[in-house]
Design a protein around this motif. Sequence first.
Motif, PDB file in Angstrom:
ATOM      1  N   HIS A  46       0.822  -1.223   0.000  1.00  0.00           N
ATOM      2  CA  HIS A  46       0.000   0.000   0.000  1.00  0.00           C
ATOM      3  C   HIS A  46       0.855   1.273   0.000  1.00  0.00           C
ATOM      4  O   HIS A  46       0.314   2.377  -0.065  1.00  0.00           O
ATOM      5  N   ASP A 183       2.553   1.188  19.778  1.00  0.00           N
ATOM      6  CA  ASP A 183       2.102   0.721  18.454  1.00  0.00           C
ATOM      7  C   ASP A 183       2.828   1.490  17.361  1.00  0.00           C
ATOM      8  O   ASP A 183       3.460   2.523  17.614  1.00  0.00           O
ATOM      9  N   ALA A 184       2.694   0.973  16.148  1.00  0.00           N
ATOM     10  CA  ALA A 184       3.054   1.738  14.968  1.00  0.00           C
ATOM     11  C   ALA A 184       1.863   2.633  14.641  1.00  0.00           C
ATOM     12  O   ALA A 184       0.795   2.487  15.236  1.00  0.00           O
ATOM     13  N   CYS A 185       2.037   3.554  13.724  1.00  0.00           N
ATOM     14  CA  CYS A 185       0.912   4.421  13.368  1.00  0.00           C
ATOM     15  C   CYS A 185       1.094   4.886  11.925  1.00  0.00           C
ATOM     16  O   CYS A 185       2.009   4.446  11.236  1.00  0.00           O
ATOM     17  N   LYS A 186       0.225   5.764  11.495  1.00  0.00           N
ATOM     18  CA  LYS A 186       0.260   6.226  10.113  1.00  0.00           C
ATOM     19  C   LYS A 186       1.628   6.820   9.782  1.00  0.00           C
ATOM     20  O   LYS A 186       2.179   7.590  10.551  1.00  0.00           O
ATOM     21  N   GLY A 187       2.170   6.426   8.645  1.00  0.00           N
ATOM     22  CA  GLY A 187       3.501   6.889   8.272  1.00  0.00           C
ATOM     23  C   GLY A 187       4.591   5.877   8.635  1.00  0.00           C
ATOM     24  O   GLY A 187       5.704   5.973   8.158  1.00  0.00           O
ATOM     25  N   ASP A 188       4.242   4.916   9.502  1.00  0.00           N
ATOM     26  CA  ASP A 188       5.192   3.844   9.825  1.00  0.00           C
ATOM     27  C   ASP A 188       5.033   2.674   8.864  1.00  0.00           C
ATOM     28  O   ASP A 188       5.841   1.745   8.866  1.00  0.00           O
ATOM     29  N   SER A 189       3.993   2.694   8.081  1.00  0.00           N
ATOM     30  CA  SER A 189       3.721   1.630   7.124  1.00  0.00           C
ATOM     31  C   SER A 189       4.943   1.243   6.328  1.00  0.00           C
ATOM     32  O   SER A 189       5.740   2.096   5.956  1.00  0.00           O
ATOM     33  N   SER A 204       1.506  -2.800   8.384  1.00  0.00           N
ATOM     34  CA  SER A 204       0.482  -2.846   7.347  1.00  0.00           C
ATOM     35  C   SER A 204      -0.757  -2.024   7.695  1.00  0.00           C
ATOM     36  O   SER A 204      -1.064  -1.059   7.017  1.00  0.00           O
ATOM     37  N   GLY A 208      -7.049   2.707  14.489  1.00  0.00           N
ATOM     38  CA  GLY A 208      -6.489   3.713  15.382  1.00  0.00           C
ATOM     39  C   GLY A 208      -5.035   3.356  15.623  1.00  0.00           C
ATOM     40  O   GLY A 208      -4.452   2.547  14.879  1.00  0.00           O
ATOM     41  N   GLY A 216      -1.414  -3.727  16.433  1.00  0.00           N
ATOM     42  CA  GLY A 216      -0.994  -3.387  15.081  1.00  0.00           C
ATOM     43  C   GLY A 216      -0.986  -4.645  14.225  1.00  0.00           C
ATOM     44  O   GLY A 216      -0.721  -5.738  14.719  1.00  0.00           O
TER      45      GLY A 216
HETATM   46  N1  ARG Z   1      -1.546   2.120   7.274  1.00  0.00           N
HETATM   47  C1  ARG Z   1      -0.715   2.936   8.091  1.00  0.00           C
HETATM   48  C2  ARG Z   1       0.266   3.732   7.228  1.00  0.00           C
HETATM   49  O1  ARG Z   1       0.016   3.880   6.067  1.00  0.00           O
HETATM   50  C3  ARG Z   1      -0.018   2.123   9.149  1.00  0.00           C
HETATM   51  C4  ARG Z   1      -0.980   1.710  10.146  1.00  0.00           C
HETATM   52  C5  ARG Z   1      -0.405   0.954  11.251  1.00  0.00           C
HETATM   53  N2  ARG Z   1      -1.309   1.173  12.314  1.00  0.00           N
HETATM   54  C6  ARG Z   1      -1.202   0.637  13.505  1.00  0.00           C
HETATM   55  N3  ARG Z   1      -2.061   0.983  14.376  1.00  0.00           N
HETATM   56  N4  ARG Z   1      -0.248  -0.205  13.785  1.00  0.00           N
HETATM   57  O2  ARG Z   1       1.221   4.297   7.696  1.00  0.00           O
END
Ligand code: ARG
Length: 242
Positions: A46, A183-189, A204, A208, A216
Amino acid sequence: MFGRIVGGYIPAPNSIKYIVSLQSTKGRHFCGGSLIHKSWVLTAAHCNIGAEHMMIVAGDYTISTYEGTEQYSKPHRLVTHPLYNKSTNNADIMLIKLREPMVLNKYVSLAPLPRQGTGMIEGRVCRVSGWGYTSLVEGQVPFTLRTVKVPIVSTARCNSSESFNGNITTNMICAGYSAGGKDACKGDSGGPLVCEGRVYGVVSWGNGCGDAKFPGVYTAVSKFRRWIDRTIYGSLLRCVKY
Ligand code: ARG
């Protein structure tokens, strides 16, 4: 929405040498990745914004400042997994062949991968790292790599009706604390989840970030080891005798 690894801390400079930042040609970080060969990066499907729009940066630490340790390469070719499904997130994995190989040095190294089919047991503590967007508005302020430790959550638990309710496929693994907060978050993908020194997961998706009910979700790299080797070495493997 948070813009970075949740509940983590800043690692020592260049201590996570295999992580790369995927940036737009304007220098905006949008995803992470792992250098697994001097000419190949492992990331999430993605994160595909089109090869012509991407720049891969290795040896980075603070995204917004030039530290002299960075190496840059454009993609030569993007190989998205043929089974990648945007709506289910299944097989969210992509390989990027670099136009210029990275030079391995004190700041840049390769990430080892698990063997095909090796599982990770529940509770094993792994590490996820990444940059993230610094702000939801355009533009970026100084931003440094972050990392956090998270334990593996069994697929049974992750798939329960209390959590992802059947949406976790056999190509995914979950990690997080039952109390949430890390957790990881947006931008860590696209970035690495490293267990026992190997990249077992690719950041991935989730629900939230750091939510107690939702760990995650990571692409299970061990399910794709054969595909990775075939993609990288395919033409060479056909030449060697077994
Ligand atoms: N899809 C998100 C991104 O594009 C990563 C999401 C990971 N989220 C999480 N809660 N671990 O960066």
